[in-house]
Design a protein around this motif. Sequence first.
Motif, short mmCIF file in Angstrom:
data_model
loop_
_atom_site.label_atom_id
_atom_site.label_comp_id
_atom_site.label_asym_id
_atom_site.label_seq_id
_atom_site.Cartn_x
_atom_site.Cartn_y
_atom_site.Cartn_z
N PHE A 34 0.84 -1.20 0.00
CA PHE A 34 0.00 0.00 0.00
C PHE A 34 0.88 1.25 0.00
O PHE A 34 2.03 1.21 0.43
CB PHE A 34 -0.92 0.01 1.23
N ASN A 41 -5.88 8.50 4.76
CA ASN A 41 -7.17 8.48 4.06
C ASN A 41 -8.17 9.40 4.73
O ASN A 41 -8.92 10.10 4.06
CB ASN A 41 -7.70 7.05 3.97
N HIS A 140 -12.62 5.95 -0.65
CA HIS A 140 -11.57 5.89 0.36
C HIS A 140 -11.96 5.03 1.56
O HIS A 140 -11.09 4.37 2.13
CB HIS A 140 -11.14 7.31 0.77
N GLY A 142 -13.67 2.36 1.28
CA GLY A 142 -13.38 1.01 0.76
C GLY A 142 -11.90 0.67 0.84
O GLY A 142 -11.53 -0.45 1.20
N ILE A 143 -11.06 1.64 0.51
CA ILE A 143 -9.62 1.44 0.62
C ILE A 143 -9.25 1.15 2.08
O ILE A 143 -8.46 0.25 2.38
CB ILE A 143 -8.86 2.66 0.08
N MET A 145 -11.13 -0.13 4.36
CA MET A 145 -11.62 -1.45 4.74
C MET A 145 -10.60 -2.52 4.31
O MET A 145 -10.43 -3.52 5.01
CB MET A 145 -13.00 -1.69 4.15
N GLN A 146 -9.94 -2.31 3.18
CA GLN A 146 -8.90 -3.22 2.74
C GLN A 146 -7.65 -3.08 3.60
O GLN A 146 -7.06 -4.08 4.02
CB GLN A 146 -8.56 -2.98 1.27
N LEU A 147 -7.25 -1.83 3.86
CA LEU A 147 -6.06 -1.58 4.70
C LEU A 147 -6.16 -2.27 6.04
O LEU A 147 -5.18 -2.87 6.51
CB LEU A 147 -5.87 -0.08 4.90
N LYS A 148 -7.31 -2.17 6.68
CA LYS A 148 -7.43 -2.69 8.05
C LYS A 148 -7.24 -4.21 8.11
O LYS A 148 -6.86 -4.74 9.15
CB LYS A 148 -8.75 -2.27 8.69
N LYS A 149 -7.43 -4.89 7.00
CA LYS A 149 -7.21 -6.34 6.96
C LYS A 149 -5.73 -6.70 7.12
O LYS A 149 -5.40 -7.82 7.46
CB LYS A 149 -7.74 -6.92 5.67
N PHE A 150 -4.86 -5.73 6.85
CA PHE A 150 -3.43 -5.99 6.87
C PHE A 150 -2.72 -5.35 8.07
O PHE A 150 -1.50 -5.35 8.14
CB PHE A 150 -2.80 -5.50 5.56
#
Length: 151
Positions: A34, A41, A140, A142-143, A145-150
């Motif tokens: 990322f 964000n 953003h 949505g972005i 939501m993806q970031l928090k998975k990592f």
Amino acid sequence: METEFKITRRTHELLDGYFENFSIEDLNKIPEGFKNNLIWNIGHIIVSQQTLVYKGSGLPVLVSDELVSLYARGTAPHRDISPSEAVELRNLLHALVQKTEDDYNDGVFTTYNARKSEMGFDLATVEDAIAFNNHHEALHLGIMMQLKKFI
């Protein structure tokens, strides 16, 4: 416009949850693969709304030049933010939604500098800018939501 402001308020409630559920270290973490982090964000959402709505209407933005330089389109995190900076962003997240709605209802936005957004949306009125801003914020979110998975 009531619906547009309702969408904005709800999105900002969801964004506020990141302050509740993540430490300052987590907010600042840039996961591998990322280019930015959760807090960038949020800052970007705040600055973009000000640019789209206020600057687009020929009005001064309600955030500092420093925030604009940190979170404007094309920027990326270059340092970790402090807990006090996170508090400032969290406060702005809520205050600016209400201020924009009040300014809209008070007729502050009398003109708009029509243009096409970077994504190809025609922005001819402040109403267009507010609606497009909701779309931008959803992207953003949505972005994030993806970031928090990592994290």
